[in-house]
Design a protein around this motif. Sequence first.
Motif, PDB file in Angstrom:
ATOM      1  N   LYS A 252       0.851  -1.182   0.000  1.00 23.98           N
ATOM      2  CA  LYS A 252       0.000   0.000   0.000  1.00 23.98           C
ATOM      3  C   LYS A 252       0.895   1.243   0.000  1.00 23.98           C
ATOM      4  CE  LYS A 252      -3.219   0.268   3.221  1.00 23.98           C
ATOM      5  NZ  LYS A 252      -3.863   0.537   4.547  1.00 23.98           N
TER       6      LYS A 252
ATOM      7  N   ARG B  33      -2.779   0.215  -4.266  1.00 21.43           N
ATOM      8  CA  ARG B  33      -2.689  -1.135  -3.705  1.00 21.43           C
ATOM      9  C   ARG B  33      -2.044  -2.010  -4.791  1.00 21.43           C
ATOM     10  NH1 ARG B  33      -6.913  -1.664   0.288  1.00 21.43           N
ATOM     11  NH2 ARG B  33      -6.991   0.350   1.377  1.00 21.43           N
TER      12      ARG B  33
ATOM     13  N   THR C 198      -1.251  -3.850   3.451  1.00 16.10           N
ATOM     14  CA  THR C 198      -2.690  -3.939   3.729  1.00 16.10           C
ATOM     15  C   THR C 198      -2.954  -4.829   4.941  1.00 16.10           C
ATOM     16  OG1 THR C 198      -2.980  -5.768   2.157  1.00 16.10           O
ATOM     17  CG2 THR C 198      -3.299  -3.519   1.319  1.00 16.10           C
TER      18      THR C 198
END
Length: 405
Positions: free
Chosen positions: A269, A331, A349
């Motif tokens: 991320k 992402r 994440t």
Amino acid sequence: MKLPGGYHLTYCTNIHPGETWEEVRRNVVTFLPQVRGLDAQTPFGIGLRLSAQAAEALADPEELQRFRRFLAEQRAYVFTINGFPYGPFHGTRVKEDVYLPDWLDEERLTYTNRLAHLMAALLPDEPGLEGSVSTVPGAFKERVRGADDERRMAGQMLRHAAELHALRESTGKTVTLALEPEPCCHIETVAEAVAFFRDHLFAGPALAGLAGRLGVSSAEALAIARRHIGLCYDACHMAVEFENTAAALKQLREAGIRICKFQISSALKLRYRRGDGRPRALLTPFAESTYLHQTVARGRSGVARYTDLPEALAEEDRLARSAPGEPVEWRVHFHVPIFLEEMRNFQTTQDSLVELLEHLRSDPVCPYLEVETYTWDVLPAEYRTQDLPSAIRRELAWVRDRLAP
């Protein structure tokens, strides 16, 4: 390993390079004692990855019996098989070829049928214990040209459901097919999964074909489809798609789609402002040549999807000139060790994974959990700070501790 609350926790052996059965067997023999540690008395689950080549060799009755004896001696058991990559998975360019043959191809059905029979043969005789085989979510998205292709894939999957039904009738073992949604595939989001199941697996000509093949009513065919086909919920993939965990699980439950196993995994991320140069500076080391690293970007202007990280980086260079300063979050589909909340200048994440495990503590949606961090050998060296067995043990302990009462 078996955890309180009825959970079965393992890791996927696709982290170990090996395409032949001899290589897979050697990996299991070598790493099982190192990963389980000193507690050799508690039954230890294995998530077995088998290529088509390895599956054919293991299907030999004598070889299968030898492996069953080994499992019994080691107090180990197999409850899930990764049947996603058909061919080579390490040490060569995999990228979009990982989905081939897909569910448009008869060979995918043949391969998955073999894996199901192996799963039934390896699954212990334990009341309530089910086995699963995870698989590609239909096909790479650009391969699916319309409704005819969707119907063909559904037809092949329900032919497999007929095989699973027959296997259950003859052995008493329940084996499920777990479609694994993944970015840039035919099924990549929860909404797409719900639509495919609703329109093609739980209704339509493919389901009618299953009823005719088994000589049962439409209602009975639907019950068989619901029992034997569901999803492999990969936490990394769902986080890349910005899925909300509670909402996703609620949607699937309301649609009558079962989760056959959870893959416990985490993605990269990155939050930045357009034009600050951070994506290229920080993520270039992850743009390696073996696997696809699909990237989903979300900003004020909406959501954008990229098939691979180099494509996303090139587009960012262009957008940096037209929309400088816009806050954006990326992402990236790169499985990273799940115990890492941050990696130097960006995050993972892991927060989505924590949400999932907290949800499972109060709502045991599915008891089958498989840690899947297969990218260890392509992870930049600065993050491989311990040996592989220690890293796997640390991942399993991280999950166990978060599920503890």
